[in-house]
Design a protein around this motif. Structure first.
Motif, PDB file in Angstrom:
ATOM      1  N   GLU A   1       0.826  -1.217   0.000  1.00  0.00           N
ATOM      2  CA  GLU A   1       0.000   0.000   0.000  1.00  0.00           C
ATOM      3  C   GLU A   1       0.859   1.265   0.000  1.00  0.00           C
ATOM      4  O   GLU A   1       0.473   2.281  -0.558  1.00  0.00           O
ATOM      5  CB  GLU A   1      -0.923   0.023   1.227  1.00  0.00           C
ATOM      6  CG  GLU A   1      -2.094  -0.918   1.132  1.00  0.00           C
ATOM      7  CD  GLU A   1      -3.132  -0.682   2.231  1.00  0.00           C
ATOM      8  OE1 GLU A   1      -4.218  -1.285   2.134  1.00  0.00           O
ATOM      9  OE2 GLU A   1      -2.875   0.093   3.183  1.00  0.00           O
ATOM     10  N   ALA A   2       2.017   1.180   0.616  1.00  0.00           N
ATOM     11  CA  ALA A   2       2.914   2.342   0.690  1.00  0.00           C
ATOM     12  C   ALA A   2       3.851   2.408  -0.518  1.00  0.00           C
ATOM     13  O   ALA A   2       4.790   3.209  -0.526  1.00  0.00           O
ATOM     14  CB  ALA A   2       3.714   2.297   1.991  1.00  0.00           C
ATOM     15  N   GLU A   3       3.596   1.560  -1.509  1.00  0.00           N
ATOM     16  CA  GLU A   3       4.347   1.556  -2.776  1.00  0.00           C
ATOM     17  C   GLU A   3       5.843   1.334  -2.583  1.00  0.00           C
ATOM     18  O   GLU A   3       6.680   1.988  -3.207  1.00  0.00           O
ATOM     19  CB  GLU A   3       4.070   2.834  -3.567  1.00  0.00           C
ATOM     20  CG  GLU A   3       2.592   2.980  -3.914  1.00  0.00           C
ATOM     21  CD  GLU A   3       2.312   4.023  -4.990  1.00  0.00           C
ATOM     22  OE1 GLU A   3       2.907   5.106  -4.924  1.00  0.00           O
ATOM     23  OE2 GLU A   3       1.495   3.726  -5.893  1.00  0.00           O
ATOM     24  N   MET A   4       6.160   0.404  -1.665  1.00  0.00           N
ATOM     25  CA  MET A   4       7.556   0.000  -1.485  1.00  0.00           C
ATOM     26  C   MET A   4       7.686  -1.467  -1.891  1.00  0.00           C
ATOM     27  O   MET A   4       6.854  -2.299  -1.508  1.00  0.00           O
ATOM     28  CB  MET A   4       7.984   0.167  -0.020  1.00  0.00           C
ATOM     29  CG  MET A   4       7.908   1.606   0.465  1.00  0.00           C
ATOM     30  SD  MET A   4       8.533   1.840   2.144  1.00  0.00           S
ATOM     31  CE  MET A   4       7.218   1.146   3.127  1.00  0.00           C
ATOM     32  N   ALA A   5       8.722  -1.780  -2.656  1.00  0.00           N
ATOM     33  CA  ALA A   5       9.003  -3.178  -3.013  1.00  0.00           C
ATOM     34  C   ALA A   5       9.483  -3.890  -1.752  1.00  0.00           C
ATOM     35  O   ALA A   5      10.325  -3.345  -1.024  1.00  0.00           O
ATOM     36  CB  ALA A   5      10.069  -3.221  -4.092  1.00  0.00           C
ATOM     37  N   TYR A   6       8.965  -5.084  -1.505  1.00  0.00           N
ATOM     38  CA  TYR A   6       9.237  -5.771  -0.232  1.00  0.00           C
ATOM     39  C   TYR A   6       9.677  -7.207  -0.496  1.00  0.00           C
ATOM     40  O   TYR A   6       9.061  -7.915  -1.302  1.00  0.00           O
ATOM     41  CB  TYR A   6       7.951  -5.766   0.597  1.00  0.00           C
ATOM     42  CG  TYR A   6       8.039  -6.407   1.966  1.00  0.00           C
ATOM     43  CD1 TYR A   6       8.364  -5.661   3.092  1.00  0.00           C
ATOM     44  CD2 TYR A   6       7.766  -7.760   2.145  1.00  0.00           C
ATOM     45  CE1 TYR A   6       8.421  -6.235   4.353  1.00  0.00           C
ATOM     46  CE2 TYR A   6       7.818  -8.345   3.401  1.00  0.00           C
ATOM     47  CZ  TYR A   6       8.135  -7.575   4.505  1.00  0.00           C
ATOM     48  OH  TYR A   6       8.183  -8.141   5.758  1.00  0.00           O
ATOM     49  N   ALA A   7      10.757  -7.630   0.140  1.00  0.00           N
ATOM     50  CA  ALA A   7      11.208  -9.027   0.027  1.00  0.00           C
ATOM     51  C   ALA A   7      11.727  -9.480   1.387  1.00  0.00           C
ATOM     52  O   ALA A   7      12.181  -8.666   2.198  1.00  0.00           O
ATOM     53  CB  ALA A   7      12.313  -9.154  -1.020  1.00  0.00           C
ATOM     54  N   THR A   8      11.659 -10.777   1.610  1.00  0.00           N
ATOM     55  CA  THR A   8      11.985 -11.334   2.940  1.00  0.00           C
ATOM     56  C   THR A   8      13.041 -12.422   2.877  1.00  0.00           C
ATOM     57  O   THR A   8      12.974 -13.323   2.037  1.00  0.00           O
ATOM     58  CB  THR A   8      10.705 -11.924   3.565  1.00  0.00           C
ATOM     59  OG1 THR A   8       9.839 -10.847   3.908  1.00  0.00           O
ATOM     60  CG2 THR A   8      10.993 -12.730   4.815  1.00  0.00           C
ATOM     61  N   LEU A   9      13.973 -12.315   3.796  1.00  0.00           N
ATOM     62  CA  LEU A   9      14.915 -13.404   4.032  1.00  0.00           C
ATOM     63  C   LEU A   9      14.416 -14.136   5.276  1.00  0.00           C
ATOM     64  O   LEU A   9      14.461 -13.587   6.385  1.00  0.00           O
ATOM     65  CB  LEU A   9      16.329 -12.842   4.269  1.00  0.00           C
ATOM     66  CG  LEU A   9      17.404 -13.884   4.497  1.00  0.00           C
ATOM     67  CD1 LEU A   9      17.635 -14.719   3.225  1.00  0.00           C
ATOM     68  CD2 LEU A   9      18.725 -13.213   4.919  1.00  0.00           C
TER      69      LEU A   9
END
Ligand SMILES: CSC[C@H]1O[C@H](OP(=O)(O)O)[C@H](O)[C@@H]1O
Ligand SMILES: Nc1ncnc2[nH]cnc12
Length: 295
Positions: A199-207
């Motif tokens: 929603e905040a238009e940030m690309a998100y990825a998880t380790l």
């Protein structure tokens, strides 16, 4: 994405980030209350990086209490457009062994006590969540992780993260149910951040760092905090190295992501019908589409 920054959200066992230069502590006030901790702004090569400990640096917030909206709002307000998050997870499948890593590509939400949106209060938005983690940033993270995994340990690309409410770990019946759904790993935090980052238009990825076999495995002890912490300690240096190198790579490539314009076709309410107070609260996200809201 020229001047954009990278955010790093540290989870259980990762309360600071190694290798940041010229670190400054920043306190951010948000319309959603205070974030979990002060944010630490530093540099890796030419990229500015903002680190935040999700549970606070002394691990003071339960997964339910973590102020996710304040955390993500604070990052976005500092110009963050990519977020790398680190999380401890239990394994729900034999092949995800303790000390392995996973970069998930899907999640299932079993939480029920947390706000999941910045919107509401007179403004409605529906973002796309078919691929809730950014595929571009996830690939970058997995490539870096893969190149650093020691022999005998594996980084798994893709898999489903089951997000439970906690704070107690699952019952065996729950664990078996999630396994039957094909979920790969289980944790208590990740999906909430992924939704809000979108929603905040940030690309998100998880380790995701695998620490245990939850409670379903016949030949392994059921999860305890002690077990999680022991395995997090054993993996901490590697996780730090992966995050640092992935950050450097983000700085080189500054990857474009469809997450960066997730709201383009998501806002339902015409701007002129949004109450002034709400307009002010979401202005950080809506100003690219509606123009800045005059104070
Ligand atoms: C310490 S075990 C349970 C705890 O670990 C995970 O935290 P995080 O996702 O912040 O790394 C899990 O989600 C629980 O909060
Ligand atoms: N088994 C588990 N369940 C939920 N969260 C976790 N974090 C680490 N291991 C976990």
């Amino acid at each position: 994405m020229g001047g954009a920054r990278l955010g790093v959200l540290g989870g259980s066992g990762l309360y600071a980030m190694d290798g940041l230069e010229e670190v400054r502590e920043i306190q951010v006030d948000t319309p959603y209350g205070p974030p979990s901790d002060t944010l630490r702004l530093g540099r890796i090569d030419d990229l500015e990086v903002v680190f935040l400990a999700r549970h606070g640096r002394h691990h003071s917030y339960t997964p339910t209490e973590v102020p996710y909206r304040a955390n993500l709002w604070a990052l976005r307000s500092l110009g963050v457009r990519w977020v790398l998050s680190v999380s401890a997870v239990g394994s729900l499948q034999e092949q995800y062994r303790p000390l392995d890593m996973m970069v998930p590509d899907q999640f299932i939400d079993r939480t029920h006590q947390r706000p999941l949106s910045f919107f509401g209060g007179g403004v409605v938005a529906h973002v796309t969540a078919a691929d809730p983690y950014c595929p571009v940033l996830s690939r970058l993270l997995a490539d870096v992780g893969d190149s650093l995994m020691p022999p005998g340990r594996q980084l798994h690309r893709g898999g489903t993260y089951l997000c439970m409410e906690g704070p107690a770990f699952s019952t065996r019946a729950e664990s078996e149910l999630y396994r039957s759904w094909g979920c790969g790993v289980i944790g208590m935090t990740n999906h909430t951040e992924a939704r809000l980052a979108r929603e905040a238009e940030m690309a998100y990825a998880t380790l995701a760092m695998v620490t245990d076999y939850d409670c379903w495995h016949q030949e392994h002890a059921s999860v305890t905090v002690e077990l999680v912490i022991d395995n997090l300690r054993a993996n901490a240096a590697l996780a730090q190295q992966i995050v640092r190198q992935a950050a450097a790579r983000v700085g080189e490539l500054r990857p474009a992501s469809s997450a960066h314009h997730a709201l383009r076709h998501a806002l339902m309410t015409p701007a002129e019908h949004v109450p002034a107070e709400t307009r002010r609260r979401v202005d950080l996200f809506t100003s690219p589409y509606w123009g800045p809201y005059p104070d």
